[in-house]
Scaffold this motif. Structure first.
Motif, PDB file in Angstrom:
ATOM      1  N   ALA A 308      25.374 -12.642 -21.835  1.00 43.10           N
ATOM      2  CA  ALA A 308      25.626 -11.573 -20.871  1.00 43.10           C
ATOM      3  C   ALA A 308      25.243 -12.058 -19.482  1.00 43.10           C
ATOM      4  O   ALA A 308      24.138 -12.569 -19.269  1.00 43.10           O
ATOM      5  CB  ALA A 308      24.834 -10.323 -21.226  1.00 43.10           C
ATOM      6  N   THR A 309      26.165 -11.893 -18.539  1.00 36.65           N
ATOM      7  CA  THR A 309      25.962 -12.370 -17.174  1.00 36.65           C
ATOM      8  C   THR A 309      25.133 -11.376 -16.378  1.00 36.65           C
ATOM      9  O   THR A 309      25.435 -10.175 -16.368  1.00 36.65           O
ATOM     10  CB  THR A 309      27.319 -12.564 -16.478  1.00 36.65           C
ATOM     11  N   ALA A 310      24.093 -11.863 -15.728  1.00 32.74           N
ATOM     12  CA  ALA A 310      23.267 -11.001 -14.887  1.00 32.74           C
ATOM     13  C   ALA A 310      24.140 -10.321 -13.834  1.00 32.74           C
ATOM     14  O   ALA A 310      24.967 -10.965 -13.187  1.00 32.74           O
ATOM     15  CB  ALA A 310      22.170 -11.824 -14.216  1.00 32.74           C
ATOM     16  N   ARG A 311      23.987  -9.021 -13.699  1.00 42.95           N
ATOM     17  CA  ARG A 311      24.810  -8.260 -12.761  1.00 42.95           C
ATOM     18  C   ARG A 311      24.306  -8.484 -11.333  1.00 42.95           C
ATOM     19  O   ARG A 311      23.123  -8.321 -11.046  1.00 42.95           O
ATOM     20  CB  ARG A 311      24.747  -6.778 -13.123  1.00 42.95           C
ATOM     21  N   ASN A 312      25.206  -8.889 -10.423  1.00 42.48           N
ATOM     22  CA  ASN A 312      24.758  -9.055  -9.046  1.00 42.48           C
ATOM     23  C   ASN A 312      24.573  -7.684  -8.377  1.00 42.48           C
ATOM     24  O   ASN A 312      25.116  -6.667  -8.842  1.00 42.48           O
ATOM     25  CB  ASN A 312      25.727  -9.954  -8.255  1.00 42.48           C
ATOM     26  N   GLY A 313      23.835  -7.665  -7.300  1.00 40.83           N
ATOM     27  CA  GLY A 313      23.453  -6.395  -6.679  1.00 40.83           C
ATOM     28  C   GLY A 313      24.588  -5.620  -6.066  1.00 40.83           C
ATOM     29  O   GLY A 313      24.451  -4.416  -5.804  1.00 40.83           O
ATOM     30  N   SER A 314      25.735  -6.253  -5.817  1.00 45.98           N
ATOM     31  CA  SER A 314      26.856  -5.552  -5.198  1.00 45.98           C
ATOM     32  C   SER A 314      27.946  -5.169  -6.191  1.00 45.98           C
ATOM     33  O   SER A 314      29.021  -4.731  -5.789  1.00 45.98           O
ATOM     34  CB  SER A 314      27.456  -6.410  -4.075  1.00 45.98           C
ATOM     35  N   ASP A 315      27.668  -5.324  -7.474  1.00 43.43           N
ATOM     36  CA  ASP A 315      28.636  -4.954  -8.508  1.00 43.43           C
ATOM     37  C   ASP A 315      28.506  -3.460  -8.792  1.00 43.43           C
ATOM     38  O   ASP A 315      27.484  -3.004  -9.317  1.00 43.43           O
ATOM     39  CB  ASP A 315      28.377  -5.769  -9.778  1.00 43.43           C
ATOM     40  N   TRP A 316      29.562  -2.690  -8.495  1.00 40.90           N
ATOM     41  CA  TRP A 316      29.500  -1.237  -8.652  1.00 40.90           C
ATOM     42  C   TRP A 316      29.322  -0.796 -10.104  1.00 40.90           C
ATOM     43  O   TRP A 316      28.914   0.343 -10.363  1.00 40.90           O
ATOM     44  CB  TRP A 316      30.761  -0.584  -8.089  1.00 40.90           C
ATOM     45  N   ILE A 317      29.588  -1.682 -11.061  1.00 33.26           N
ATOM     46  CA  ILE A 317      29.475  -1.285 -12.461  1.00 33.26           C
ATOM     47  C   ILE A 317      28.047  -0.894 -12.810  1.00 33.26           C
ATOM     48  O   ILE A 317      27.799  -0.170 -13.778  1.00 33.26           O
ATOM     49  CB  ILE A 317      29.979  -2.422 -13.391  1.00 33.26           C
ATOM     50  N   GLY A 318      27.093  -1.342 -11.983  1.00 33.92           N
ATOM     51  CA  GLY A 318      25.700  -0.987 -12.210  1.00 33.92           C
ATOM     52  C   GLY A 318      25.417   0.497 -12.040  1.00 33.92           C
ATOM     53  O   GLY A 318      24.376   0.991 -12.477  1.00 33.92           O
ATOM     54  N   ARG A 319      26.341   1.239 -11.429  1.00 28.16           N
ATOM     55  CA  ARG A 319      26.134   2.681 -11.246  1.00 28.16           C
ATOM     56  C   ARG A 319      26.597   3.491 -12.454  1.00 28.16           C
ATOM     57  O   ARG A 319      26.418   4.702 -12.493  1.00 28.16           O
ATOM     58  CB  ARG A 319      26.899   3.160 -10.002  1.00 28.16           C
ATOM     59  N   VAL A 320      27.201   2.823 -13.425  1.00 31.46           N
ATOM     60  CA  VAL A 320      27.678   3.530 -14.617  1.00 31.46           C
ATOM     61  C   VAL A 320      26.535   3.647 -15.616  1.00 31.46           C
ATOM     62  O   VAL A 320      25.947   2.641 -16.015  1.00 31.46           O
ATOM     63  CB  VAL A 320      28.858   2.780 -15.259  1.00 31.46           C
ATOM     64  N   PRO A 321      26.165   4.869 -16.051  1.00 33.78           N
ATOM     65  CA  PRO A 321      25.052   5.035 -17.000  1.00 33.78           C
ATOM     66  C   PRO A 321      25.337   4.339 -18.332  1.00 33.78           C
ATOM     67  O   PRO A 321      26.475   4.280 -18.795  1.00 33.78           O
ATOM     68  CB  PRO A 321      24.986   6.553 -17.193  1.00 33.78           C
ATOM     69  N   GLY A 340      19.790  -8.053 -26.763  1.00 35.74           N
ATOM     70  CA  GLY A 340      19.821  -9.225 -27.634  1.00 35.74           C
ATOM     71  C   GLY A 340      20.798 -10.307 -27.225  1.00 35.74           C
ATOM     72  O   GLY A 340      21.010 -11.260 -27.981  1.00 35.74           O
ATOM     73  N   ALA A 341      21.391 -10.193 -26.034  1.00 33.99           N
ATOM     74  CA  ALA A 341      22.310 -11.237 -25.565  1.00 33.99           C
ATOM     75  C   ALA A 341      21.536 -12.328 -24.836  1.00 33.99           C
ATOM     76  O   ALA A 341      20.458 -12.089 -24.290  1.00 33.99           O
ATOM     77  CB  ALA A 341      23.360 -10.632 -24.640  1.00 33.99           C
ATOM     78  N   ARG A 342      22.094 -13.511 -24.803  1.00 34.96           N
ATOM     79  CA  ARG A 342      21.503 -14.611 -24.061  1.00 34.96           C
ATOM     80  C   ARG A 342      21.905 -14.479 -22.589  1.00 34.96           C
ATOM     81  O   ARG A 342      23.062 -14.203 -22.289  1.00 34.96           O
ATOM     82  CB  ARG A 342      21.989 -15.946 -24.618  1.00 34.96           C
ATOM     83  N   PRO A 343      20.977 -14.687 -21.656  1.00 36.87           N
ATOM     84  CA  PRO A 343      21.287 -14.447 -20.237  1.00 36.87           C
ATOM     85  C   PRO A 343      22.073 -15.582 -19.598  1.00 36.87           C
ATOM     86  O   PRO A 343      21.909 -16.752 -19.933  1.00 36.87           O
ATOM     87  CB  PRO A 343      19.898 -14.325 -19.598  1.00 36.87           C
ATOM     88  N   VAL A 344      22.970 -15.192 -18.678  1.00 36.44           N
ATOM     89  CA  VAL A 344      23.714 -16.136 -17.844  1.00 36.44           C
ATOM     90  C   VAL A 344      23.417 -15.791 -16.389  1.00 36.44           C
ATOM     91  O   VAL A 344      23.525 -14.625 -16.002  1.00 36.44           O
ATOM     92  CB  VAL A 344      25.235 -16.035 -18.099  1.00 36.44           C
ATOM     93  N   PRO A 345      23.038 -16.753 -15.562  1.00 35.37           N
ATOM     94  CA  PRO A 345      22.734 -16.443 -14.158  1.00 35.37           C
ATOM     95  C   PRO A 345      24.004 -16.148 -13.373  1.00 35.37           C
ATOM     96  O   PRO A 345      25.097 -16.572 -13.746  1.00 35.37           O
ATOM     97  CB  PRO A 345      22.063 -17.720 -13.654  1.00 35.37           C
ATOM     98  N   SER A 346      23.838 -15.418 -12.269  1.00 33.49           N
ATOM     99  CA  SER A 346      25.007 -15.089 -11.439  1.00 33.49           C
ATOM    100  C   SER A 346      24.742 -15.330  -9.957  1.00 33.49           C
ATOM    101  O   SER A 346      25.434 -14.775  -9.110  1.00 33.49           O
ATOM    102  CB  SER A 346      25.398 -13.622 -11.645  1.00 33.49           C
ATOM    103  N   THR A 347      23.763 -16.162  -9.651  1.00 37.43           N
ATOM    104  CA  THR A 347      23.418 -16.438  -8.263  1.00 37.43           C
ATOM    105  C   THR A 347      24.650 -16.893  -7.481  1.00 37.43           C
ATOM    106  O   THR A 347      25.417 -17.742  -7.931  1.00 37.43           O
ATOM    107  CB  THR A 347      22.349 -17.537  -8.194  1.00 37.43           C
ATOM    108  N   GLY A 348      24.839 -16.286  -6.306  1.00 37.33           N
ATOM    109  CA  GLY A 348      25.970 -16.649  -5.456  1.00 37.33           C
ATOM    110  C   GLY A 348      27.197 -15.795  -5.654  1.00 37.33           C
ATOM    111  O   GLY A 348      28.124 -15.851  -4.846  1.00 37.33           O
ATOM    112  N   SER A 349      27.218 -14.976  -6.707  1.00 42.62           N
ATOM    113  CA  SER A 349      28.382 -14.114  -6.940  1.00 42.62           C
ATOM    114  C   SER A 349      28.250 -12.828  -6.150  1.00 42.62           C
ATOM    115  O   SER A 349      27.144 -12.385  -5.833  1.00 42.62           O
ATOM    116  CB  SER A 349      28.523 -13.789  -8.427  1.00 42.62           C
ATOM    117  N   HIS A 350      29.389 -12.221  -5.849  1.00 50.25           N
ATOM    118  CA  HIS A 350      29.395 -10.979  -5.070  1.00 50.25           C
ATOM    119  C   HIS A 350      30.429 -10.018  -5.643  1.00 50.25           C
ATOM    120  O   HIS A 350      31.552 -10.412  -5.969  1.00 50.25           O
ATOM    121  CB  HIS A 350      29.713 -11.261  -3.601  1.00 50.25           C
ATOM    122  N   GLY A 351      30.024  -8.748  -5.760  1.00 50.22           N
ATOM    123  CA  GLY A 351      30.957  -7.725  -6.179  1.00 50.22           C
ATOM    124  C   GLY A 351      31.288  -7.792  -7.657  1.00 50.22           C
ATOM    125  O   GLY A 351      30.780  -8.621  -8.417  1.00 50.22           O
TER     126      GLY A 351
END
Length: 373
Positions: A308-321, A340-351
């Motif tokens: 599972a890819t870490a959600r960047n701060g500007s991704d609107w999907i984070g507002r979905v409960p 239980g997913a393995r993390p994937v970094p998302s540094t540098g991604s936007h939106g």
């Protein structure tokens, strides 16, 4: 106490729906999923010109289809592609290069048909313009030797395109998109990494062109952010089509290295409901996910790694409960510590659509996973 819990549940469902709708606006028109065998299947099953019983597209699995075509001569295969391009081009298990040829024939036929409709005085100006738009879309898909693995003009249109050589690549990846993707929006200059074609091209280049990547717009996606996006009906229909694609790849590519499946946004619901096994997928990667339609990774096949890819701060999907109540919402957040997913970094991604952009940590990780590292 029971009434209180019920009120809370209804309130949570209302919040989930409001969040989904508020993220991008109401989409009132619901979509009818395109399902079942390819167009032209009735004529295909009735065809006795070769003196053979052709595999029924509605019931034959990809292994049966592959076995049938392995017994044909090149001339016989070519005859079937010429007479039934929409069936041969969409039938999982058919040799890949024959599918490319069949889909080129189908695209040319649909281009000519829509061009004629675009000049038909019996149609309204609006319908003429829509026909011309489709004709131009088909023309672009015929340019430059593009490798079209699937093409279905029904509804809003479905398509899959291959980057690289499926026959020789050591590894294969599949990109499963989310909402608002169809034949017309499959590949666009604006927001390229929000389209399956743009994601696949970027991943293909990031692997050094060593892995073959399939941009798969092979299911009916939600339009906008409304009830279709908040429920799982379209995802459930798409999961069946994704499963068949993966089964087909298992018999037409390297069976020892099944595809790595990258699932964006609503596409992660499709992947969660498909629950691919180890013969179908080497791993599943979700990004910009609203949930997978399951409670945790434990509900998926434990033999298939999940990232599972870490959600960047500007991704609107984070507002979905992260809820699933009364058929609304898609469940737990795959990036949560308890999922239980393995993390994937998302540094540098936007939106919401920036995870495949060059230079991001997410794309670098995706390339490594697509190469089996």
């Amino acid at each position: 106490m029971g009434k209180f819990r019920a009120r809370r549940a209804f309130a949570a469902a209302a919040v989930a729906l409001a969040a989904v709708l508020g993220a991008g606006g109401w989409a009132a028109d619901t979509q009818q999923a395109v399902t079942g065998p390819p167009p032209g299947s009735a004529a295909w099953t009735a065809d006795t010109a070769l003196g053979l019983r052709l595999p029924d597209p509605a019931t034959a699995d990809p292994a049966e289809v592959a076995a049938f075509f392995s017994g044909l001569t090149p001339a016989q295969s070519g005859e079937l592609a010429a007479r039934h391009p929409l069936v041969v081009g969409n039938l999982d298990g058919v040799p890949v290069r024959l599918r490319y040829r069949a889909n080129a024939l189908a695209l040319a036929g649909e281009r000519d048909r829509e061009a004629a409709r675009g000049a038909d005085p019996a149609l309204t100006p609006r319908d003429q313009a829509a026909a011309r738009t489709r004709a131009e879309r088909y023309r672009t898909l015929l340019d430059g030797g593009r490798q079209v693995l699937a093409f279905d003009p029904r509804g809003r249109g479905q398509i899959a395109e291959v980057y690289g050589d499926l026959a020789t690549a050591r590894r294969t990846a599949v990109v499963v998109p989310g909402s608002d993707i169809d034949l017309l929006s499959f590949d666009r200059a604006a927001d390229p990494y929000g389209t399956p074609a743009g994601m696949a091209r970027s991943l293909y280049e990031a692997t050094g062109r060593t892995s073959a990547v399939i941009a798969w717009a092979g299911y009916t996606t939600p339009v906008g952010l409304g009830l279709d996006a908040a429920t799982e009906d379209l995802a459930r229909a798409g999961a069946g089509r994704l499963t068949r694609l993966l089964d087909g790849l298992a018999v037409s590519t390297r069976p020892e290295a099944p595809a790595t499946v990258f699932c964006h946004s609503y596409g992660s619901v499709v992947c969660g409901l498909a629950r691919p096994g180890p013969a179908q997928a080497s791993g599943v990667v979700v990004l910009g996910s609203p949930g997978m339609g399951v409670g945790s990774a434990a509900d998926l096949d434990p033999r298939v790694p999940l990232w599972a890819t870490a959600r960047n701060g500007s991704d609107w999907i984070g507002r979905v409960p992260d809820v699933s109540l009364f058929g609304l919402g898609h469940g737990a957040d795959p990036t949560g510590p308890d999922f239980g997913a393995r993390p994937v970094p998302s540094t540098g991604s936007h939106g919401h659509t920036g995870y495949f952009a060059p230079g991001t940590a997410s794309l670098a990780a995706y390339a490594a996973l697509a190469q089996g590292r």
